[in-house]
Design an enzyme around this catalytic site. Structure first.
Site, PDB file in Angstrom:
ATOM      1  N   SER A 180      21.860  46.869 -33.126  1.00 48.21           N
ATOM      2  CA  SER A 180      22.184  46.475 -34.496  1.00 48.21           C
ATOM      3  C   SER A 180      23.282  47.350 -35.094  1.00 48.21           C
ATOM      4  O   SER A 180      23.443  48.513 -34.720  1.00 48.21           O
ATOM      5  CB  SER A 180      20.948  46.571 -35.384  1.00 48.21           C
ATOM      6  OG  SER A 180      19.890  45.802 -34.862  1.00 48.21           O
TER       7      SER A 180
HETATM    8  N1  SAH Z   1      16.642  47.593 -32.443  1.00 50.42           N
HETATM    9  C1  SAH Z   1      17.380  47.155 -31.298  1.00 50.42           C
HETATM   10  C2  SAH Z   1      17.694  45.698 -31.463  1.00 50.42           C
HETATM   11  C3  SAH Z   1      17.709  44.966 -30.198  1.00 50.42           C
HETATM   12  S1  SAH Z   1      18.034  43.237 -30.356  1.00 50.42           S
HETATM   13  C4  SAH Z   1      18.657  47.961 -31.150  1.00 50.42           C
HETATM   14  O1  SAH Z   1      19.272  48.266 -32.194  1.00 50.42           O
HETATM   15  O2  SAH Z   1      19.061  48.258 -30.038  1.00 50.42           O
HETATM   16  C5  SAH Z   1      16.387  42.584 -30.442  1.00 50.42           C
HETATM   17  C6  SAH Z   1      15.491  42.873 -29.293  1.00 50.42           C
HETATM   18  O3  SAH Z   1      14.278  42.147 -29.479  1.00 50.42           O
HETATM   19  C7  SAH Z   1      16.031  42.431 -27.929  1.00 50.42           C
HETATM   20  O4  SAH Z   1      16.058  43.545 -27.082  1.00 50.42           O
HETATM   21  C8  SAH Z   1      15.013  41.381 -27.456  1.00 50.42           C
HETATM   22  O5  SAH Z   1      14.795  41.425 -26.044  1.00 50.42           O
HETATM   23  C9  SAH Z   1      13.770  41.791 -28.217  1.00 50.42           C
HETATM   24  N2  SAH Z   1      12.749  40.754 -28.393  1.00 50.42           N
HETATM   25  C10 SAH Z   1      12.894  39.438 -28.660  1.00 50.42           C
HETATM   26  N3  SAH Z   1      11.695  38.837 -28.772  1.00 50.42           N
HETATM   27  C11 SAH Z   1      10.753  39.807 -28.568  1.00 50.42           C
HETATM   28  C12 SAH Z   1       9.326  39.826 -28.563  1.00 50.42           C
HETATM   29  N4  SAH Z   1       8.595  38.729 -28.792  1.00 50.42           N
HETATM   30  N5  SAH Z   1       8.707  40.995 -28.327  1.00 50.42           N
HETATM   31  C13 SAH Z   1       9.406  42.139 -28.086  1.00 50.42           C
HETATM   32  N6  SAH Z   1      10.766  42.178 -28.094  1.00 50.42           N
HETATM   33  C14 SAH Z   1      11.424  41.036 -28.341  1.00 50.42           C
END
Ligand code: SAH
Length: 221
Positions: A65
């Site tokens: 993000s």
């Molecule tokens: N906070 C992270 C954001 C990653 S993007 C950062 O800044 O790096 C969102 C993430 O949510 C992705 O890695 C995706 O694989 C994960 N995601 C999507 N659905 C999910 C679920 N049901 N449970 C756990 N993770 C999930």
């Protein structure tokens, strides 16, 4: 190649221009974002953009993000240091690291085993040890570890996932979560008092979808 010193300068600039000059005023949060090496959470090919004002690809079609969005979501959790926090969507682990510094203990769930393993390596190489990483469907939360003082969801949900609402501490538990469709969402802040859940709208955001039982399912696309 960018040196550690250059990264430090870029990080200070990020905190000033992207956070302080906007509406981020939580002093502990600003200090933590000044110290955590965000570039360590970014793939080598994007490392020179680690302090830019936007999201970046981290592999598996996912993104780290934008720094400002990390800051807004964290600030909305009003962490003082003693909290147990649940994070859904570990991704790169950068938001996880910020939470580790501001709260007592962090549980984080990531759906992609590949991303979870990378994040675990990065976090442990930087010495973060007040965190428990889980691989699985975070839309169901972690009922065995509930209640949580704070929950943060860093992927977009079609509606508020019921299990996450019930896993909030009944005495002022709070959750930040983007809710909407695939194109655009509103960041919502949910506060629980007993059996009452109070919902506020924070701002418009765009996140990758939360997959899983209480997220977007295959038929949603
Ligand atoms: N906070 C992270 C954001 C990653 S993007 C950062 O800044 O790096 C969102 C993430 O949510 C992705 O890695 C995706 O694989 C994960 N995601 C999507 N659905 C999910 C679920 N049901 N449970 C756990 N993770 C999930």
């Amino acid at each position: 190649m960018t040196s550690d010193e250059q990264f430090e300068q870029l990080r200070a600039q990020m905190v000033r221009d992207q956070l302080q000059d906007r509406d981020i005023h939580d002093a502990r949060l600003l200090q933590v974002m000044l110290e955590i090496p965000r570039h360590a959470f970014v793939p080598p090919e994007f490392r020179d953009q680690a302090y830019a004002d936007g999201p970046l690809p981290i592999g598996d079609g996912q993104t780290i993000s934008q720094p400002y969005v990390v800051a807004v979501m964290t600030q909305e959790l009003h962490l003082l240091g003693a909290e147990r926090v649940l994070e859904i969507g570990t991704g790169s682990g950068y938001q996880t690291a910020v939470l580790c510094r501001l709260a007592r203990y962090v549980y984080s769930i990531e759906r992609s085993a590949w991303l979870a393993e990378h994040a675990a390596e990065t976090l442990s190489s930087l010495g973060f040890d007040n965190v428990d990483l889980h691989i699985g469907d975070g839309s169901q939360g972690l009922p065995d570890m509930a209640p949580f003082n704070a929950i943060i969801v860093t992927a977009a949900a079609p509606s508020l996932p019921g299990p996450l609402c019930t896993q909030l501490d009944p005495h002022g538990g709070r959750m930040v979560i983007p809710v909407g469709d695939h194109r655009q969402q509103t960041l919502q802040r949910v506060t629980r008092e007993g059996d009452q859940w109070h919902v506020e709208q924070v701002m418009a955001v765009k996140f990758v979808p939360l997959r899983g039982r209480y997220g977007f399912t295959k038929k949603d696309g």
